[in-house]
Design an enzyme around this catalytic site. Structure first.
Site: not given
Length: 554
Positions: A14, A164, A478
């Site tokens: 990916h 993760g 952000r």
């Protein structure tokens, strides 16, 4: 000498990507395959288009490539899969190298991540922290990098201690793909905003840490891809069971667009976020201590967690492409580190808008005028929402004003409008962009993270007053800060706003519709402009508007 770095299947299945550097380690081009094949995350697809883009940018052919550097040790993960390098190159890259095959160099996944961060940073020595789902044998690792010296691996943690995996489990419990971790992060902010109490699932002991969820079988170090897949499913499954126990449900009670109103969903998202924040804070301190300096670099997929990055003190650098696509660059730089470092990294390394000549047929039904910054500024001040596509595309998932949707964020309603334009859930936040001087008044200062929009910062009272459209529910944004003319149209608008006495800040989000990659070419930009409810498009040096049914401008 030419080195082509790749994140490619079968190991890099990916976020495939390609990056070309020369013999001095200078980047010629760098692109993610998804930008070109228009398939989000480019699952299981070789980075052939990205590689060809790199070759075109350099004016060379595949036969000129001396080294192909892969950001994985696929020989460990897929033993005996390929008879030789020729078979591997055909499967993984898909270019015709002719009779002269390049040398294939396999770089450990975490080392490729580490190199992509350090050599892109402004630091001469740094601790480097890599945190992701997993590499070949590890899920977190600490390195010391120093210019002119070989990198040193200080410590690593096995896949069973993967942050993760813990976050993937929360994302899938919430109904998202594991590749939609950004949604989980955005939802977690509602837990922080409402002071939700979470169960601590991390035990910090001395220099080590232990996660509350342990797999049925411990990691044994080196493993094949099939063994890693089994371990992943086991570990993520046990994490999901834990979240189910915490929430008292096996999944959200609300639909995806109403998750912010579901206390169980917010609790799970915030619990996972706290696992990452507590552990990364500990690991960051360890990395700095191991290197003996305060300078810290981070990479790996977890380094995309802006909320966590924003909590870390001291000088911190995260590259614009910290996730798996970044190992294309890191693998190339491991083979040939940059001889002369021009840092921090310029992120505008992809396709050039000017490479596609726009014809009258491309713009049927659109009104084109030369770009005038005063006109563009007036549209924005009038509440219009539009897009910008100029210059070379950014690398990484954050749009940095070369492929962006922009608006004036002077009301909270603009957040609603832009989420509607992008067909996103209304609880998701947006980011702001401004100049350094004004940014210091709007939110907490970030030395490096705001270069690529990779750190959450708490908004000041002024920030909440003048730019509520980019302040999330927990009081953070952000931010991105433009220091010069790196984004010509957006920078000029910011300066024009200030000259007119208006707050020089804009909402900035990626130019793409739901489920699509960020636009890349002029054709992509025009197609997206037609499909989305946008008021204008800056394409190169032109401004486009839509004609209404009567032939006027809509």
């Amino acid at each position: 000498m030419w080195i082509l770095g790749v994140n490619a299947p079968p190991a890099g299945w990916h976020d495939t990507a390609a990056c070309l550097i020369d013999g001095d380690g200078r980047i010629v081009a760098f692109s993610e395959e998804e930008r070109l094949n228009r398939r989000r995350h480019s699952l299981y697809r070789k980075p052939s288009g990205a590689a060809r883009l790199c070759l075109e940018q350099a004016g060379i052919s595949a036969a000129d490539i001396d080294v192909v550097a892969l950001g994985w040790d696929d020989e460990q993960l897929y033993p005996g899969r390929f008879a030789d390098d020729a078979e591997f190159l055909a499967y993984a890259v898909g270019l015709d190298f002719g009779d002269r095959l390049p040398e294939v160099v396999r770089v450990g996944h975490h080392q490729a991540h580490a190199a992509s961060s350090f050599y892109a940073s402004p630091f001469r020595k740094a601790g480097v922290l890599v945190v992701d789902g997993h590499g070949e044998n590890e899920s977190s690792s600490i390195w010391t990098y120093e210019e002119g010296r070989e990198p040193r691996l200080e410590r690593s943690w096995q896949r069973t201690a993967s942050l993760g995996y813990a976050y993937d489990a929360a994302s899938t419990w919430l109904g998202f793909s594991f590749l939609n971790a950004g949604k989980t992060m955005g939802l977690a902010a509602y837990g922080r905003a409402h002071d939700v109490r979470t169960e601590s699932l991390v035990e910090i002991s001395g220099e080590d840490f232990r996660l509350a969820v342990e797999p049925l079988t411990e990691s044994t170090g080196r493993a094949t891809a099939e063994e890693i897949k089994e371990q992943y499913e086991d570990t993520v499954g046990r994490w999901r069971e834990r979240y189910t126990s915490i929430a008292g449900a096996q999944g959200p009670k609300a639909a995806e667009d109403r998750l912010a109103d579901d206390p169980s969903a917010v609790l799970v998202a915030y619990t996972a976020q706290r696992v990452v924040e507590e552990t990364v804070t500990h690991l960051a301190a360890r990395a700095r201590a191991a290197a003996g300096v305060e300078e810290l670099c981070m990479s790996g997929g977890v380094a995309l967690n802006c909320s966590t990055n924003g909590t870390l003190p001291g000088p911190l650098y995260v590259p614009p492409v910290p996730h798996d696509a970044g190992v294309a660059l890191g693998a190339a730089w491991t083979v040939r580190p940059p001889r002369t470092r021009t840092t921090p990294l310029d992120p505008y390394l992809g396709s050039d808008i000017a490479a596609h000549r726009v014809t009258d047929a491309d713009t049927t039904g659109l009104l084109r005028t030369p770009l005038d910054i005063d006109e563009l500024t007036g549209l924005l001040l009038a509440g219009r929402v539009g897009a910008v596509a100029q210059g070379r595309a950014e690398v990484g998932p954050r749009a940095l004003c070369h492929r962006s949707i922009i608006a004036v964020p002077d009301t909270a309603d603009v957040n609603t409008r832009v989420n509607t334009v992008k067909n996103r859930e209304q609880w998701r936040p947006f980011a702001g962009v401004t100049r350094p001087g004004y940014g210091a008044r709007l939110w907490e200062r970030q030395e490096h993270l705001s270069r690529y929009m990779l750190g959450a910062a708490r908004a000041t009272g002024l920030g909440r007053e003048v730019a509520p459209g980019v302040v999330h529910v927990d009081g953070t944004t952000r931010p991105q800060v433009l220091t010069g003319d790196e984004a010509p149209a957006v920078g000029a608008v910011l300066d024009a706003l200030e000259a007119q006495g208006a707050p020089p800040v804009l909402l900035n989000t990626s130019f793409n519709d739901r489920g699509e990659p960020v636009v890349d070419t002029a054709a992509d930009a025009l197609a997206a402009f037609r499909a989305m409810d946008l008021d204008f498009l800056v394409l190169g040096d032109a401004l486009y508007r839509k004609k209404n049914a009567s032939g006027g401008v809509g």
